[in-house]
Design a protein around this motif. Structure first.
Motif: not given
Length: 453
Positions: A162-181
């Protein structure tokens, strides 16, 4: 003047971060629920195994009491794998049979019979146990326990996943958010850049390229339509004022000539001549503004001009006038600054600025003219410590006929700064109104002519 847009103020980045945070929180909630369900299932499985052990021991106890229990526990102790704990003791505390030689500390027998009611957990070493401790009839303590190590190992692996998945979610969310922004900000910046160019006076500025078939494309279409309408209205207004100025200038000159033939009313004719000359100067200024605006961006008629020499000559002309009024003067002009321009128009800019400064300043005020190099431009700054521009007029400072109510008794038509802006635009120069503690300041950044060796 271009407005800075700091990252901290970008709503799109904040929205993307908020969305990523919301997704992360929801994911955390889902993972916490999944963790709780898995833990409950694993614990239920261990309780079922413990209950099965107790049921088997209960059946033996019903047949032959303590003797059967002792034999069964001895047999199971020889084949124990470490996942179970069995212990039967006599009334004196001596071990009759079991997988260990002593009773666990801080674990007291509780309850009756061979049910799994009142099962409790205790920790020994690094292992947790799910245990049932009973006092059988006759004072025989019985301990039956199941190791929770498999449960803890499974939950530990689940937490790591779960911690690994959370880290991946944070990285993916930040990356997708940055690309969208980044994508959205690129579209917004196109419109902001257009607004900056229009604010600098380029009413004919438009966004290049084909507009996309989405909300931003529709917004760009509306902005272009609005600018077309504004440009047409502005052109019609300027054309009307130019026509009036051109048509009235000739008859006024004729009337001025005829006034010179009137005799016997010298004072009256002198006043009329002064009024007519002032009106003619106003019309001349309007026509000068229109000509400068019409030639904007063409580059025609511009030749190399020594800006430093022009500035010094105009300053030498107005410096005595300022001193006669009791003003403090200061000129710092770097020599040899050359631009591509029209000498007469540049002199007209300086004349308007210095004439206004002298006109509005009172004795004891100061006037300054600074001309210095500024990377690829020549920075000209004209400042005074007079009354300055009222705050409510700063946004309209360069519009035609803009004057403060307090200045209505001072001769003028409010065309000086409008002409300065038109001439500056004609030369590709940038106008700014820097903040001052007192008075008025205007900066013009002229594009310098690069001298070849």
């Amino acid at each position: 003047m271009t407005t800075a847009r700091p990252i901290a103020a970008r709503a799109t980045l904040r929205l993307a971060a908020l969305m990523a945070l919301a997704v992360t929180i929801l994911s955390l909630g889902a993972m916490a629920l999944q963790y709780r369900l898995v833990e409950t299932r694993l614990m239920a499985a261990q309780r079922s195994l413990l209950a099965a052990d107790l049921d088997g021991l209960a059946a033996l106890y019903d047949q032959r009491r303590i003797i059967a229990l002792r034999q069964a526990i001895d047999y199971r102790a020889t084949a124990a794998t470490g996942d179970e704990m069995l212990l039967l003791m006599d009334r004196q505390g001596q071990v009759l049979a079991g997988t260990r030689k002593d009773w666990p500390a801080d674990l007291a027998p509780a309850g009756e019979g061979f049910t799994s009611d009142n099962a409790t957990t205790f920790t020994e070493g690094e292992t947790r146990w799910l245990a049932v401790a009973r006092d059988l009839p006759g004072g025989f303590p019985l301990l039956v326990a199941r190791s929770l190590a498999p449960v803890d190992d499974t939950l530990s692996a689940l937490r790591r996943g779960m911690l690994g998945l959370l880290g991946a979610l944070l990285v993916a969310g930040g990356l997708v958010g940055w690309l969208a922004a980044r994508s959205v900000m690129a579209r917004i910046n196109r419109i902001n850049d257009l607004a900056d160019r229009v604010a600098e006076g380029q009413l004919d500025a438009r966004l290049p390229g084909i507009r996309s078939d989405d909300e931003f494309g529709l917004l760009e279409t509306h902005v272009h339509a609005m600018l077309d309408r504004i440009e047409n209205l502005n052109r019609a207004t300027h054309r009307l004022s130019d026509t009036i100025a051109h048509e009235l200038r000739t008859p006024l000159n004729r009337m001025l000539q005829k006034l010179g033939k009137i005799e016997g009313q010298d004072d009256l004719t002198a006043d009329l001549k002064a009024e007519m000359r002032q009106a003619i100067r106003m019309f001349d200024s309007l026509l000068d503004i229109s000509r400068a605006e019409a030639d904007q961006g063409t580059g025609g008629g511009l030749v190399p001009v020594d800006l430093s020499t022009v500035a010094q000559e105009v300053w030498d002309l107005y410096d005595p006038l300022a001193e006669d009024k009791g003003l403090i003067t200061d000129a710092q002009i770097t020599p040899g600054l050359t631009i591509l321009g029209d000498r007469n128009l540049i002199a007209q800019v300086l004349s308007n600025l210095l004439d206004n400064a002298i006109k509005y300043c009172a004795p004891g005020d100061s006037i300054s003219l600074h001309l210095t190099p500024d990377i690829d431009r020549a920075l000209m700054r004209v400042a005074d410590t007079g009354p300055g521009l009222p705050d409510d007029l700063k946004a309209e400072a360069f519009d035609r006929f803009t004057r403060a109510e307090r200045d209505r008794n001072i001769k003028g038509h409010g065309l000086g700064l409008a002409l300065v802006r038109a001439i500056a635009a004609r030369h590709g120069a940038r106008l700014t109104l820097p903040a001052t503690d007192k008075g008025f300041a205007l900066e013009i950044r002229w594009p310098r002519l690069q001298q070849s060796d």
